[in-house]
Design an enzyme around this catalytic site. Structure first.
Site, short mmCIF file in Angstrom:
data_model
loop_
_atom_site.label_atom_id
_atom_site.label_comp_id
_atom_site.label_asym_id
_atom_site.label_seq_id
_atom_site.Cartn_x
_atom_site.Cartn_y
_atom_site.Cartn_z
N ASP A 107 0.60 -1.40 0.18
CA ASP A 107 0.59 -0.15 0.08
C ASP A 107 0.64 1.09 0.11
OD1 ASP A 107 -3.04 0.68 1.37
OD2 ASP A 107 -1.67 2.55 1.12
N HIS A 114 4.69 5.20 6.81
CA HIS A 114 5.37 5.34 7.71
C HIS A 114 6.73 5.73 7.27
CE1 HIS A 114 8.22 1.42 8.58
NE2 HIS A 114 9.18 2.22 7.56
N GLU A 115 7.59 6.18 6.26
CA GLU A 115 9.05 6.62 5.97
C GLU A 115 8.16 8.21 6.83
OE1 GLU A 115 11.32 5.23 5.54
OE2 GLU A 115 10.16 3.42 4.03
N HIS A 118 9.11 8.04 10.48
CA HIS A 118 10.73 8.05 10.64
C HIS A 118 11.63 9.52 10.95
CE1 HIS A 118 11.41 3.74 10.44
NE2 HIS A 118 10.94 4.43 8.71
N ASP A 124 11.66 2.13 13.22
CA ASP A 124 10.75 0.85 12.88
C ASP A 124 10.87 -0.42 13.90
OD1 ASP A 124 11.00 0.94 10.05
OD2 ASP A 124 13.22 0.98 9.74
ZN LIG Z 1 10.96 1.98 8.14
#
Ligand SMILES: [Zn+2]
Length: 181
Positions: A107, A114-115, A118, A124
């Site tokens: 997805d 998600h990135e 960070h 993670d």
């Molecule tokens: Zn990651």
């Protein structure tokens, strides 16, 4: 509840809320704005915007805004055998790369969100469930959740509680992380 108790409750609530409202009016605890530039990832601009919007709904101490000049966070796209990754100090600066092959498998809004997580200071946690954003590719290609869970949102809220300068994420750490191991 009797009517009298209801009224008393309402008065107590008003008393509790009003000082906060007054405080916000005089010295607004403004969110830190992280400006990002997605022009280097034209294929994924809407996914990147959706991922940013998910974060903006989940937290208030930091907000992501798109800007083509002067942005500290850049998104790029291409082919890389490592897949998608973030190179960031966790303080809203750095580069996020979205890999074409991975974007077809996973997805893509989840990859982008998600990135971006960070860049907001989160590490993670591949072993986590799909409900966790920072589990990344861990839960597999069937995972379509692109929203941080309450724990992840609370952690970002704490990191950005006192603005960028006081951000307690280790600024000497450059996260170089991949979406899926
Ligand atoms: Zn990651």
């Amino acid at each position: 509840m009797s009517r009298r108790n209801f009224v008393m409750g309402a008065v107590a609530l008003a008393a509790a809320v009003l000082p906060l409202t007054a405080g916000m009016a005089s010295a607004a605890p403004t969110a830190t704005v992280v400006y990002y530039n997605a022009s280097g990832a034209p294929t994924f601009q809407s996914a990147i915007a959706s991922g940013a919007a998910n974060w903006n709904r989940a937290v208030s101490n930091v907000q992501l805004r798109s800007r083509t000049s002067g942005a500290t966070l850049r998104y790029t796209e291409g082919n890389d055998p490592r897949g998608s990754y973030a190179q960031t100090n966790g303080h809203g600066s750095g580069t996020i790369f979205i890999d074409y092959t991975q974007a077809r498998q996973y997805d893509v809004v989840r990859i982008a969100a998600h990135e971006t997580g960070h860049a907001l200071g989160l590490p993670d946690h591949y072993s986590g469930p799909c409900s966790e954003l920072m589990s990344g590719g861990g839960p597999g290609t069937s995972c379509h959740n692109a929203n941080p869970n309450a724990t992840e949102a609370a952690r970002v809220q704490r990191l950005w509680a006192n603005g960028l300068a006081a951000n307690s994420a280790p600024s000497n750490t450059i996260y170089e992380t991949v979406y899926a191991k």
